[in-house]
Design a protein around this motif. Structure first.
Motif, PDB file in Angstrom:
ATOM      1  N   HIS A  74       0.825  -1.209   0.000  1.00 42.31           N
ATOM      2  CA  HIS A  74       0.000   0.000   0.000  1.00 42.31           C
ATOM      3  C   HIS A  74       0.860   1.261   0.000  1.00 42.31           C
ATOM      4  N   ASP A  75       2.133   1.127   0.398  1.00 40.00           N
ATOM      5  CA  ASP A  75       3.030   2.278   0.470  1.00 40.00           C
ATOM      6  C   ASP A  75       3.917   2.418  -0.756  1.00 40.00           C
ATOM      7  N   GLY A  76       3.664   1.636  -1.803  1.00 42.54           N
ATOM      8  CA  GLY A  76       4.450   1.752  -3.021  1.00 42.54           C
ATOM      9  C   GLY A  76       5.160   0.458  -3.384  1.00 42.54           C
ATOM     10  N   HIS A  77       6.251   0.606  -4.160  1.00 44.82           N
ATOM     11  CA  HIS A  77       7.015  -0.530  -4.651  1.00 44.82           C
ATOM     12  C   HIS A  77       8.435  -0.481  -4.106  1.00 44.82           C
ATOM     13  N   GLY A  78       9.001  -1.658  -3.842  1.00 47.53           N
ATOM     14  CA  GLY A  78      10.376  -1.749  -3.386  1.00 47.53           C
ATOM     15  C   GLY A  78      11.089  -2.893  -4.079  1.00 47.53           C
ATOM     16  N   LEU A  79      12.412  -2.814  -4.162  1.00 44.68           N
ATOM     17  CA  LEU A  79      13.204  -3.862  -4.792  1.00 44.68           C
ATOM     18  C   LEU A  79      14.344  -4.244  -3.859  1.00 44.68           C
ATOM     19  N   PHE A  80      14.492  -5.553  -3.602  1.00 40.72           N
ATOM     20  CA  PHE A  80      15.488  -6.062  -2.662  1.00 40.72           C
ATOM     21  C   PHE A  80      16.488  -6.969  -3.369  1.00 40.72           C
ATOM     22  N   ASP A  81      17.737  -6.892  -2.947  1.00 41.72           N
ATOM     23  CA  ASP A  81      18.757  -7.853  -3.350  1.00 41.72           C
ATOM     24  C   ASP A  81      18.531  -9.107  -2.520  1.00 41.72           C
ATOM     25  N   ALA A  82      18.288 -10.234  -3.173  1.00 43.69           N
ATOM     26  CA  ALA A  82      17.943 -11.457  -2.445  1.00 43.69           C
ATOM     27  C   ALA A  82      19.132 -12.093  -1.748  1.00 43.69           C
ATOM     28  N   VAL A  83      20.345 -11.703  -2.098  1.00 46.62           N
ATOM     29  CA  VAL A  83      21.533 -12.286  -1.470  1.00 46.62           C
ATOM     30  C   VAL A  83      21.892 -11.546  -0.187  1.00 46.62           C
ATOM     31  N   THR A  84      21.799 -10.214  -0.216  1.00 45.64           N
ATOM     32  CA  THR A  84      22.160  -9.413   0.955  1.00 45.64           C
ATOM     33  C   THR A  84      20.944  -8.969   1.763  1.00 45.64           C
ATOM     34  N   THR A 205      18.650 -17.726   0.952  1.00 47.53           N
ATOM     35  CA  THR A 205      19.428 -17.841  -0.273  1.00 47.53           C
ATOM     36  C   THR A 205      20.462 -18.942  -0.125  1.00 47.53           C
ATOM     37  N   THR A 206      20.921 -19.453  -1.253  1.00 47.14           N
ATOM     38  CA  THR A 206      22.028 -20.403  -1.252  1.00 47.14           C
ATOM     39  C   THR A 206      23.331 -19.717  -1.653  1.00 47.14           C
ATOM     40  N   GLU A 207      23.262 -18.435  -1.970  1.00 52.89           N
ATOM     41  CA  GLU A 207      24.451 -17.697  -2.394  1.00 52.89           C
ATOM     42  C   GLU A 207      25.114 -17.003  -1.212  1.00 52.89           C
ATOM     43  N   VAL A 208      26.415 -16.749  -1.356  1.00 50.68           N
ATOM     44  CA  VAL A 208      27.183 -16.050  -0.333  1.00 50.68           C
ATOM     45  C   VAL A 208      27.470 -14.639  -0.842  1.00 50.68           C
ATOM     46  N   PRO A 209      27.237 -13.619  -0.028  1.00 51.93           N
ATOM     47  CA  PRO A 209      27.504 -12.254  -0.491  1.00 51.93           C
ATOM     48  C   PRO A 209      28.983 -12.072  -0.857  1.00 51.93           C
ATOM     49  N   SER A 210      29.218 -11.358  -1.949  1.00 52.41           N
ATOM     50  CA  SER A 210      30.591 -11.070  -2.346  1.00 52.41           C
ATOM     51  C   SER A 210      31.087  -9.849  -1.589  1.00 52.41           C
ATOM     52  N   HIS A 211      32.341  -9.811  -1.263  1.00 52.99           N
ATOM     53  CA  HIS A 211      32.911  -8.708  -0.487  1.00 52.99           C
ATOM     54  C   HIS A 211      33.578  -7.700  -1.408  1.00 52.99           C
TER      55      HIS A 211
END
Length: 211
Positions: A74-84, A205-211
């Motif tokens: 109801h407050d709009g749209h958002g986009l998330f990085d699924a790994v972090t 997630t099955t991924e590891v965040p890259s540094h």
């Protein structure tokens, strides 16, 4: 002679049959299974409060190919990085024509951030669905042994009836006992699990965040 029209007899609804011993045993097993962490290689990536959440959808980052999760509320749209779990884009005032997915036949909304210019199909309050299996053998199920509180099960045994012990080949990873479940499923890549309720978003997630 005056004829009196008789009303049709009221049809009696059939009584719901009692659960069989097998069904009752399965229900008892589901009720007894506590919420546990998802097994390796899965790891919890995010738990994000989102008030008034309506639905979610998956997209891929055009440069890295990483899974992205779009949230419509109801407050709009958002986009998330699924790994972090990081929120990488936000639109608090989308065009009213495209603010909710029920405005179009394919239940989609316009992308934002790195996927602006595309459309993302949204699953949730207005319908639609997410993947329930992956190519490498994982299955995600939504069950409600104590309706209306729904539970999300992750398994590597092909799904119900889960003959093995809880915590070995199947895991109760989420219990929606405080908000309405909107959607649950895998990303098309099979690397992300997303569970959305009317008040929050959870990601694994099955991924590891890259540094």
């Amino acid at each position: 002679m005056r004829w009196i029209k008789k009303a049709a007899p009221v049809e009696q609804s059939e009584r719901e049959p009692e659960l069989s011993a097998y069904q009752q045993a399965m229900r008892d097993r589901l009720l007894a299974a506590p919420v546990v962490p998802a097994p390796e290689p899965w790891r919890r990536a995010a738990f994000e409060p989102v008030g008034g959440l309506l639905g979610i959808g998956f997209a891929s980052h055009p440069d890295s190919g990483r899974d992205l999760v779009m949230v419509v509320s109801h407050d709009g749209h958002g986009l998330f990085d699924a790994v972090t779990g990081e929120k990488i884009a936000r639109n608090r005032d989308p065009d009213p024509v495209d603010s909710t997915p029920d405005a179009v036949a394919d239940l989609s909304c316009p992308g934002l951030g790195p996927v602006a210019g595309s459309r993302v199909r949204i699953a949730g309050l207005f319908g639609g669905g997410l993947h329930t299996t992956t190519e490498d053998g994982w299955t995600l199920e939504v069950v409600a042994p104590a309706w209306p509180n729904e539970r999300v099960l992750l398994s590597g045994d092909g799904g119900l009836p889960h003959p093995g012990p809880h915590g070995e080949r199947w895991w109760h990873i989420f219990h929606s006992n405080y908000s309405e479940l909107r959607a649950a499923g895998f990303s098309p890549s099979g690397r992300t699990i997303a569970v959305a309720t009317s008040s929050d978003l959870s990601l694994w997630t099955t991924e590891v965040p890259s540094h």
